[in-house]
Design a protein around this motif. Sequence first.
Motif, PDB file in Angstrom:
ATOM      1  N   GLN A 169       0.836  -1.207   0.000  1.00 39.75           N
ATOM      2  CA  GLN A 169       0.000   0.000   0.000  1.00 39.75           C
ATOM      3  C   GLN A 169       0.867   1.252   0.000  1.00 39.75           C
ATOM      4  N   ALA A 170       1.974   1.213   0.740  1.00 38.92           N
ATOM      5  CA  ALA A 170       2.869   2.375   0.770  1.00 38.92           C
ATOM      6  C   ALA A 170       3.492   2.613  -0.614  1.00 38.92           C
TER       7      ALA A 170
ATOM      8  N   ASP B  33       0.606   4.205  -2.634  1.00 38.10           N
ATOM      9  CA  ASP B  33       0.302   5.568  -2.184  1.00 38.10           C
ATOM     10  C   ASP B  33       1.443   6.530  -2.488  1.00 38.10           C
ATOM     11  N   GLY B  34       2.681   6.033  -2.452  1.00 37.54           N
ATOM     12  CA  GLY B  34       3.839   6.905  -2.625  1.00 37.54           C
ATOM     13  C   GLY B  34       4.366   6.951  -4.053  1.00 37.54           C
TER      14      GLY B  34
ATOM     15  N   ALA C 100       8.646   5.128   0.539  1.00 39.65           N
ATOM     16  CA  ALA C 100       7.573   4.143   0.728  1.00 39.65           C
ATOM     17  C   ALA C 100       7.960   3.103   1.779  1.00 39.65           C
TER      18      ALA C 100
ATOM     19  N   ASP D 266       7.725   4.732   5.061  1.00 33.53           N
ATOM     20  CA  ASP D 266       6.295   4.918   5.361  1.00 33.53           C
ATOM     21  C   ASP D 266       5.683   3.597   5.840  1.00 33.53           C
TER      22      ASP D 266
ATOM     23  N   ARG E 269       3.804   2.740   9.309  1.00 31.05           N
ATOM     24  CA  ARG E 269       2.467   2.125   9.377  1.00 31.05           C
ATOM     25  C   ARG E 269       2.499   0.877  10.255  1.00 31.05           C
TER      26      ARG E 269
END
Length: 170
Positions: free
Chosen positions: A91-92, A95-96, A147, A150, A154
Amino acid sequence: MASQIVNLTVNGADKEFIARPPTTLLMALREALHLTAAKRGCAQGACGSCTVLLDGEPVVSCLVPVVTVDGAAVDTLEGRASEGELNDLQQAFVDGFATQCGFCTAGMIMSAEALLARSPDPSREEVLEAISGNVCRCTGYEPIVRAILDASARGRARTEEAATATGGEI
Ligand code: FES
Ligand code: FES
């Protein structure tokens, strides 16, 4: 040389197939088991696009003769999402904007997974070292490094949330 039966635990499932001595782990994953996340780039151990986890450690699967790892546990990107939910790293990356053509992505994520498993709060330098064997021709690396950091944040937030919910130490 004779072919032989090879058993692997791949993404938690037992797999058995026949391989010739020169067959690499990458070839076995892609051709015998139809798991195509790990990519064939250089086929010489230099690009990292074929990286998978072998008994928890990242390896360039293009250099591993599969008959030498009979009985091992192998993890590939296919096993990381559960029930359609991307994990924190995946997901990172999304998203990134850490993936463009995506050719390097599976190898990058598996190298990063191994890092976060042994060091859940890595420094930027540790991230750079962990992905030093993974070549990306598209992103310039910075979105990938961000990422991974990140995803680490998370993961830590999730751990703290779980500790708060149970009211105890974990
Ligand atoms: S394909 Fe294995 S390192 Fe490049
Ligand atoms: S996103 Fe294209 S090689 Fe990395």
